[in-house]
Scaffold this motif. Structure first.
Motif, mmCIF file in Angstrom:
data_model
loop_
_atom_site.group_PDB
_atom_site.id
_atom_site.type_symbol
_atom_site.label_atom_id
_atom_site.label_comp_id
_atom_site.label_asym_id
_atom_site.label_seq_id
_atom_site.Cartn_x
_atom_site.Cartn_y
_atom_site.Cartn_z
ATOM 1 N N ILE A 154 8.461 -2.206 13.830
ATOM 2 C CA ILE A 154 7.184 -1.708 13.318
ATOM 3 C C ILE A 154 7.320 -1.283 11.856
ATOM 4 C CG2 ILE A 154 5.421 0.070 13.579
ATOM 5 C CD1 ILE A 154 6.010 0.116 16.543
ATOM 6 N N MET A 155 8.344 -0.469 11.564
ATOM 7 C CA MET A 155 8.535 -0.014 10.193
ATOM 8 C C MET A 155 8.938 -1.165 9.280
ATOM 9 S SD MET A 155 7.564 2.986 9.809
ATOM 10 C CE MET A 155 8.159 3.113 8.127
ATOM 11 N N ARG A 156 9.679 -2.112 9.821
ATOM 12 C CA ARG A 156 10.047 -3.268 8.999
ATOM 13 C C ARG A 156 8.806 -4.084 8.642
ATOM 14 N NH1 ARG A 156 14.955 -5.341 8.155
ATOM 15 N NH2 ARG A 156 16.720 -4.060 8.779
ATOM 16 N N THR A 157 7.870 -4.187 9.573
ATOM 17 C CA THR A 157 6.620 -4.892 9.283
ATOM 18 C C THR A 157 5.837 -4.178 8.197
ATOM 19 O OG1 THR A 157 6.499 -5.727 11.553
ATOM 20 C CG2 THR A 157 4.467 -5.738 10.263
ATOM 21 N N SER A 164 3.258 -7.217 6.025
ATOM 22 C CA SER A 164 2.385 -6.121 6.448
ATOM 23 C C SER A 164 0.912 -6.433 6.217
ATOM 24 C CB SER A 164 2.750 -4.843 5.694
ATOM 25 O OG SER A 164 2.612 -5.023 4.293
ATOM 26 N N LEU A 165 0.614 -7.272 5.237
ATOM 27 C CA LEU A 165 -0.776 -7.549 4.904
ATOM 28 C C LEU A 165 -1.512 -8.229 6.054
ATOM 29 C CD1 LEU A 165 -0.260 -8.880 1.260
ATOM 30 C CD2 LEU A 165 -0.790 -6.546 1.982
ATOM 31 N N PHE A 166 -0.772 -8.999 6.859
ATOM 32 C CA PHE A 166 -1.409 -9.760 7.932
ATOM 33 C C PHE A 166 -1.757 -8.904 9.140
ATOM 34 C CE2 PHE A 166 0.527 -13.046 5.383
ATOM 35 C CZ PHE A 166 -0.400 -14.078 5.442
ATOM 36 N N LEU A 167 -1.425 -7.635 9.117
ATOM 37 C CA LEU A 167 -1.892 -6.752 10.187
ATOM 38 C C LEU A 167 -3.421 -6.710 10.227
ATOM 39 C CD1 LEU A 167 0.648 -3.811 9.801
ATOM 40 C CD2 LEU A 167 0.480 -5.360 11.758
ATOM 41 N N VAL A 217 -2.035 0.387 5.342
ATOM 42 C CA VAL A 217 -1.351 -0.695 4.639
ATOM 43 C C VAL A 217 -1.380 -0.478 3.118
ATOM 44 C CG1 VAL A 217 -1.284 -3.177 4.226
ATOM 45 C CG2 VAL A 217 -1.753 -2.307 6.527
ATOM 46 N N PRO A 218 -2.539 -0.158 2.499
ATOM 47 C CA PRO A 218 -2.488 0.157 1.063
ATOM 48 C C PRO A 218 -1.577 1.338 0.744
ATOM 49 C CG PRO A 218 -4.743 -0.309 1.709
ATOM 50 C CD PRO A 218 -3.943 -0.245 2.979
ATOM 51 N N TYR A 219 -1.495 2.322 1.636
ATOM 52 C CA TYR A 219 -0.599 3.458 1.386
ATOM 53 C C TYR A 219 0.850 2.985 1.297
ATOM 54 C CZ TYR A 219 1.925 7.835 2.048
ATOM 55 O OH TYR A 219 2.783 8.888 1.903
ATOM 56 N N PHE A 220 1.242 2.086 2.195
ATOM 57 C CA PHE A 220 2.598 1.547 2.116
ATOM 58 C C PHE A 220 2.766 0.675 0.875
ATOM 59 C CE2 PHE A 220 3.093 3.069 6.376
ATOM 60 C CZ PHE A 220 4.465 3.164 6.581
ATOM 61 N N GLU A 221 1.703 -0.002 0.464
ATOM 62 C CA GLU A 221 1.790 -0.767 -0.774
ATOM 63 C C GLU A 221 2.075 0.151 -1.962
ATOM 64 O OE1 GLU A 221 -1.744 -3.014 -1.314
ATOM 65 O OE2 GLU A 221 -1.572 -4.066 0.593
#
Length: 466
Positions: A154-157, A164-167, A217-221
């Motif tokens: 999960i964290m690797r995704t 991660s964008l494809f989530l 997802v943007p937060y991880f970006e």
């Protein structure tokens, strides 16, 4: 690499010119070189890469610049994954783009303006809906098993810049099914309001998931990913487009519920506008960034050239959402005012305003979407003339974005009773069906052969020993 050349240049600038005999470099140069090499090694790993993880990508994967990656520890030579569990491990969220491009055809063919063929299209749309439900169920079971059995993935995704964008494709595929259930069950076959109600309950789930992903997802970006301007693709839109898809569904479902459940329909109606505002504000910002990337660094490499079609999604779907919500407002708001004139009489004239704004919005964003379509077609042809473009899962980016623009075109044609928009919308639908056929067959073959199960986020990862 650039940093290697900088470190070596720095070392040479501090050494005296050779005089025939080798001389050891000064201690300062050695220290500077060591620091540069240390920086080089750390720069190889993106921000957020787990400690000890290798940055080597798996064979068959493609990075942001379209460069094929070397073999990884889990990808055998030849790039084929065999067996159920290995395929589950490598089952990435990008597979849900199939449910988007496959399921949206049900909506398209039922919105065609040529009613004489509608009975045939209704049966075809039902077939697409049922197979899409089957695909989504299988995919959801596979990806759930992947994350439950191996939670570290999960964290690797989330930490992978592209993976991660494809989530975002998961809620988009889901809400496509939800919309079709409401349309086919209630509107097309007249099986009762229960179908629209069930679809509305599922719609709230899609809304919640889309909202979480639009933030997470943007937060991880911002905090974990390491992007560069040349490596940016329009896939950045994928996590922020789901709210727009949810808004479109809100417009469809609230319209079906307006007569029997006006208060509940109004809640969905407001939720649709909120989702539209969230999604389109972020999407417009990203499209400006992507336009800058195209201007400064040219069109993407052929391995990811299909991503240039992705901006058609938010431009087309936001126009459809705004206009569909405006259409609903003409019917829903007078019903609310009639039920509670004491408190809602001031809303009596709001419906035509919402409709007018929605129509204006749809026309403006339709023009913007057509511009993106011409740019995308030109970019694709430019790369195709340089050589063959190998098929990959990104090719599904041809279907749903163009279908989104087609939905907007058809709705504008319906509201304006315009032959011009009806003809263009029909042509776009035909194009979507052709693209669907072009990508569906190699997808089935790749799934059976095991050549499409690519998970770059697993580079350096091994299943924990039992």
């Amino acid at each position: 690499m650039q940093s290697d050349s900088l470190s070596s240049d720095t070392g040479r600038s501090r050494l005296p010119p050779p005089t025939g005999a080798s001389q050891p470099p000064p201690p300062a140069a050695l220290a500077q070189s060591a620091r540069s090499e240390s920086l080089d090694e750390s720069a190889l790993k993106p921000r957020g890469t787990p400690a000890g993880a290798s940055t080597t990508k798996e064979e068959g994967s493609v990075d942001a610049d379209g460069v094929p990656a070397p073999p990884g520890p889990l990808m055998p030579q030849g790039g084929r994954i065999k067996g159920l569990m290995p395929r589950i491990i490598h089952f990435s969220p990008s597979w849900f783009s199939i449910t988007m491009g496959h399921g949206v055809i049900c909506q398209l063919i039922n919105n065609l303006p040529w009613r004489s063929t509608h009975n045939v299209f209704r049966a075809i749309g039902t077939a697409f809906l049922l197979t899409d439900i089957l695909l989504f169920t299988v995919f959801f079971l596979m990806i759930s098993t992947r994350y439950i059995v191996y939670p570290s993935i999960i964290m690797r995704t989330l930490s992978h810049e592209q993976h991660s964008l494809f989530l975002g494709t998961i809620p988009m595929g889901f809400v496509t099914i939800v919309n079709s259930i409401a349309t086919m069950g209630y509107h097309e076959y007249g099986l009762g309001i229960q179908f629209a109600l069930v679809a509305s309950y599922l719609w709230w789930i899609a809304l919640a998931v889309s909202t979480v992903l639009a933030f997470a997802v943007p937060y991880f970006e911002f905090t974990k990913h390491d992007h560069s301007m040349p490596g940016l693709t329009a896939a950045l839109l994928l996590p922020v487009v789901p709210p727009i898809t949810v808004a479109a569904g809100g417009g469809v479902i609230s319209g079906y519920l307006a007569a029997g459940y006006p208060d509940y329909a109004f809640a969905i109606f407001i939720g649709g506008y909120l989702m539209l505002g969230l999604g389109i504000s972020l999407a417009c910002a990203i499209m400006v960034l992507y336009l800058q990337r195209l201007t400064l660094h040219g069109i993407p490499p052929k391995e990811v050239i299909v991503s240039v079609f992705l901006p058609l999604g938010p431009t087309g779907l936001s126009g459809f959402s705004a206009l569909q919500l405006g259409v609903v407002s003409l019917d829903l708001i007078p019903r609310l005012v009639e039920r509670d004139p004491e408190h809602l009489s001031h809303l009596a004239g709001v419906g035509p305003v919402f409709y007018g704004v929605g129509l204006l919005w749809a026309l403006i964003f339709w023009a913007w979407g057509m511009w993106w379509l011409l740019v995308a077609v030109g970019a694709f042809i430019s790369q195709r003339l340089k050589g063959n473009i190998d098929f990959n899962m990104g090719w599904w980016g041809l279907t749903f974005p163009l279908a989104s623009l087609a939905l907007s075109t058809l709705l504008i044609g319906k509201e304006l009773n315009s032959l011009f928009f009806n003809v263009i919308g029909t042509a776009e639908v035909i194009g979507v069906v052709i693209f669907w056929a072009r990508v569906f067959v190699p997808t089935v073959l790749g799934a059976m052969r095991g050549t499409l199960y690519q998970a770059p986020c697993l580079a350096g990862w091994l299943p924990p020993s039992k």
